[in-house]
Design a protein around this motif. Structure first.
Motif, short mmCIF file in Angstrom:
data_model
loop_
_atom_site.label_atom_id
_atom_site.label_comp_id
_atom_site.label_asym_id
_atom_site.label_seq_id
_atom_site.Cartn_x
_atom_site.Cartn_y
_atom_site.Cartn_z
N ARG A 211 36.42 -2.58 60.41
CA ARG A 211 37.85 -2.65 60.04
C ARG A 211 38.14 -3.95 59.28
NH1 ARG A 211 42.16 0.07 61.29
NH2 ARG A 211 40.99 1.32 62.81
N GLY A 212 38.83 -3.80 58.15
CA GLY A 212 39.23 -4.96 57.36
C GLY A 212 38.11 -5.58 56.55
N LYS A 213 36.96 -4.90 56.47
CA LYS A 213 35.79 -5.47 55.78
C LYS A 213 35.39 -4.63 54.57
CE LYS A 213 33.82 -7.26 60.12
NZ LYS A 213 33.85 -8.71 59.82
N THR A 214 34.64 -5.26 53.69
CA THR A 214 33.95 -4.55 52.61
C THR A 214 32.65 -4.02 53.18
OG1 THR A 214 34.89 -5.88 50.83
CG2 THR A 214 32.79 -4.80 50.39
N ALA A 215 32.50 -2.71 53.20
CA ALA A 215 31.31 -2.08 53.79
C ALA A 215 30.30 -1.73 52.70
CB ALA A 215 31.71 -0.82 54.57
N ARG A 227 25.34 12.18 51.67
CA ARG A 227 25.31 11.14 52.71
C ARG A 227 26.15 9.93 52.29
NH1 ARG A 227 19.87 9.13 55.75
NH2 ARG A 227 19.21 8.48 53.67
N ALA A 228 26.03 9.53 51.02
CA ALA A 228 26.84 8.40 50.55
C ALA A 228 28.32 8.74 50.60
CB ALA A 228 26.43 8.04 49.12
N MET A 229 28.68 9.97 50.22
CA MET A 229 30.07 10.39 50.21
C MET A 229 30.66 10.44 51.62
SD MET A 229 31.67 13.96 48.77
CE MET A 229 31.09 14.87 50.22
N THR A 230 29.93 11.05 52.55
CA THR A 230 30.43 11.14 53.92
C THR A 230 30.47 9.76 54.59
OG1 THR A 230 28.19 11.69 54.72
CG2 THR A 230 29.67 13.53 54.25
N SER A 231 29.54 8.89 54.23
CA SER A 231 29.56 7.51 54.75
C SER A 231 30.83 6.81 54.33
CB SER A 231 28.34 6.73 54.24
OG SER A 231 27.13 7.28 54.72
N ALA A 232 31.19 6.94 53.05
CA ALA A 232 32.40 6.29 52.54
C ALA A 232 33.64 6.82 53.24
CB ALA A 232 32.50 6.51 51.03
N GLU A 233 33.72 8.12 53.40
CA GLU A 233 34.90 8.72 54.04
C GLU A 233 35.05 8.22 55.47
OE1 GLU A 233 34.11 12.85 53.57
OE2 GLU A 233 34.84 12.94 51.49
N LYS A 234 33.97 8.19 56.23
CA LYS A 234 34.03 7.76 57.63
C LYS A 234 34.39 6.28 57.74
CE LYS A 234 33.42 8.75 62.04
NZ LYS A 234 34.23 9.77 62.74
N LEU A 235 33.79 5.46 56.89
CA LEU A 235 34.05 4.02 56.95
C LEU A 235 35.49 3.69 56.56
CD1 LEU A 235 30.67 2.88 55.39
CD2 LEU A 235 31.44 2.31 57.70
N LEU A 236 36.03 4.38 55.56
CA LEU A 236 37.42 4.15 55.17
C LEU A 236 38.37 4.62 56.26
CD1 LEU A 236 37.16 5.18 51.41
CD2 LEU A 236 37.58 2.88 52.29
N GLU A 237 38.05 5.72 56.91
CA GLU A 237 38.86 6.20 58.05
C GLU A 237 38.87 5.18 59.18
OE1 GLU A 237 37.34 9.92 59.36
OE2 GLU A 237 37.85 10.98 57.50
N ALA A 238 37.75 4.44 59.33
CA ALA A 238 37.64 3.45 60.40
C ALA A 238 38.25 2.11 60.02
CB ALA A 238 36.17 3.26 60.78
N ALA A 240 37.69 0.30 56.94
CA ALA A 240 37.04 -0.52 55.91
C ALA A 240 37.94 -0.60 54.68
CB ALA A 240 35.68 0.08 55.54
N LEU A 241 37.96 -1.76 54.03
CA LEU A 241 38.82 -1.93 52.85
C LEU A 241 38.26 -1.21 51.63
CD1 LEU A 241 39.70 -5.74 53.14
CD2 LEU A 241 41.06 -3.76 53.89
N GLU A 242 36.96 -1.24 51.48
CA GLU A 242 36.28 -0.60 50.36
C GLU A 242 34.83 -0.35 50.76
OE1 GLU A 242 36.73 -3.37 47.17
OE2 GLU A 242 35.53 -4.93 48.14
N VAL A 243 34.18 0.60 50.08
CA VAL A 243 32.81 0.96 50.41
C VAL A 243 31.95 0.96 49.15
CG1 VAL A 243 31.27 2.66 51.48
CG2 VAL A 243 33.61 2.39 52.33
N ILE A 244 30.81 0.30 49.24
CA ILE A 244 29.84 0.25 48.16
C ILE A 244 28.55 0.90 48.67
CG2 ILE A 244 28.39 -1.27 46.74
CD1 ILE A 244 31.74 -2.48 48.07
N ALA A 245 27.93 1.73 47.87
CA ALA A 245 26.64 2.32 48.24
C ALA A 245 25.55 1.75 47.34
CB ALA A 245 26.69 3.84 48.11
N LEU A 265 33.88 6.04 46.91
CA LEU A 265 33.05 4.84 46.78
C LEU A 265 33.58 3.96 45.65
CD1 LEU A 265 29.60 6.58 47.16
CD2 LEU A 265 30.37 4.68 48.60
N LYS A 266 33.65 2.66 45.90
CA LYS A 266 34.09 1.75 44.85
C LYS A 266 33.01 1.58 43.79
CE LYS A 266 35.41 -3.01 43.89
NZ LYS A 266 35.52 -4.40 44.40
N GLU A 267 31.74 1.55 44.24
CA GLU A 267 30.64 1.31 43.32
C GLU A 267 29.36 1.85 43.92
OE1 GLU A 267 28.94 -2.43 40.66
OE2 GLU A 267 29.74 -2.85 42.66
#
Length: 311
Positions: A211-215, A227-238, A240-245, A265-267
C-alpha cells in the motif's frame, strides 16, 4: 596461440547478433539457409572454419521446433567443416519450462534438448537467465549461465531508486530472483500467493506490504502477459500507487503485446534476449540490450578469462 573467432547467426539480420558483433569488433560470418518445399532446412557455410573457434547465436523464441532444427543442422555443418570449438549462444533456452516431471508419464524435455545439442557436436553453451538453474546440470559440456538481472536492476535504480518501492515476486518460485533485485536496490519484497496449476492466474493474497508504494514485479519470462496483467490488477487493488513489470525474456505470444499495452501497468521493462518485432512494440515497453554482456561472455570464453562478473 589464440585461435581465430568466427561468429554466426542463423538469421543474419537479427538485431542482437549485430549488436554482439559490433561490441566484439567483428563481422557476422557468411552462411546461407535454404528451405525445401517440404520444410526441410539446408545450411551452407560460405567461409572456412577449419581449426577456428565458432560461436553460434540462436534463440528459441518463435517457431521453437524450427529454430531447434536450424541450430542442430548448423552445429553439424560446423563440426563436419572441422571447427575446433562450437559454442552455442542461446539467450533464451527453448523448452526450459519442461525441466522436471510434474506428473506421471511426462517428459523432461529440457534434458532432451541438452542431449540433442551436445550430441550434435556443441562443445559449450552460453545462456541467459535460465527458467530453472538445474538445467545447467543437464549438460555434459561446459555451460556459462549469465544473468540480465544486474542490467535490469541498474535501470530500475535510475528510474525508481528514490521512490518508496517494493519488489514483488509474481509467485513463490520467483522469490530468489526478486530478492536479488531487492538486495541491490535495498528495498523490501512482497510475494503474490497464487493458486496451483492450472489455476495459477488466480491470486489468493499478497504476502508483504504494498500500500502506498511503487510495486515492481520481477519475472524471468513474459509469455501471454496474463501473469503480469493480473499481478498489476491485484497490486493496485491492494493500494499500490503504480506497478512496473520487468523480465529478461519477452516471448509475447499471440495478443500478449496488446494485452500489456491495454493493461494497468505503468511500464514493462524487458531485454532483447528475444527479438521483439516492431508490430509488438508499444509506448510503455522499454527494451534493454544484453548485446554487450553476451559479447563480454564470448570474449571471455575466447580468451579464457573468468566470467564471474556476468553471473
Amino acid at each position: 596461440m589464440s585461435r581465430e573467432m568466427k561468429l554466426f547467426s542463423i538469421s543474419n539480420e537479427r538485431p542482437l547478433a549485430l549488436k554482439i558483433a559490433e561490441n566484439l569488433g567483428v563481422s557476422l560470418c557468411k552462411m546461407s539457409l535454404q528451405r525445401f518445399s517440404d520444410g526441410e532446412v539446408k545450411v551452407s557455410i560460405e567461409e572456412s572454419v577449419r581449426g577456428k573457434n565458432c560461436y553460434l547465436l540462436q534463440s528459441m523464441n518463435r517457431n521453437v521446433n524450427e529454430r531447434m532444427m536450424e541450430l542442430l543442422i548448423m552445429i553439424d555443418a560446423l563440426k563436419r567443416a572441422s571447427a575446433h570449438q562450437i559454442t552455442v549462444v542461446m539467450p533464451y533456452y527453448g523448452y526450459s519450462r519442461q525441466n522436471q516431471k510434474a506428473r506421471c508419464r511426462e517428459p523432461i524435455t529440457a534434458k532432451l534438448v541438452a542431449d540433442l545439442i551436445s550430441r550434435a557436436g556443441a562443445t559449450r553453451l552460453i545462456s541467459v537467465d535460465l527458467y530453472a538453474a538445474q538445467i545447467q546440470g543437464f549438460f555434459d559440456i561446459p555451460i556459462d549461465h549469465i544473468s540480465a538481472v544486474p542490467l535490469i536492476t541498474e535501470e530500475l535504480l535510475k528510474k525508481y531508486g528514490d521512490k518508496d518501492t517494493v519488489i514483488v515476486a509474481p509467485d513463490h518460485k520467483g522469490v530468489g530472483r526478486a530478492r536479488r533485485v531487492a538486495e541491490k536496490m535495498q528495498k523490501p519484497i512482497a510475494i503474490l500467493n497464487r493458486k496451483s496449476y492450472p489455476y495459477e492466474k488466480e491470486i489468493i493474497n499478497i504476502i508483504g506490504e504494498v500500500r502506498g508504494k511503487t510495486a515492481i514485479v520481477v519475472d524471468d519470462i513474459i509469455d501471454t502477459g496474463l501473469r503480469a496483467m493480473t499481478s498489476a490488477e491485484k497490486l493496485l487493488e491492494a493500494g499500490a500507487l503504480e506497478v512496473i513489470a520487468c523480465a529478461t525474456h519477452a516471448v509475447l505470444v499471440g495478443d500478449a503485446a496488446k494485452r500489456l499495452a491495454d493493461s494497468k501497468l505503468k511500464e514493462i521493462i524487458v531485454t532483447d534476449a528475444i527479438d521483439i518485432p516492431l508490430e509488438k512494440q508499444f509506448d510503455r515497453l522499454e527494451i534493454i540490450s544484453i548485446g554487450a554482456a553476451l559479447a563480454s561472455a564470448i570474449s571471455g570464453v575466447q580468451e579464457n578469462r573468468s566470467l564471474h562478473p556476468l553471473f
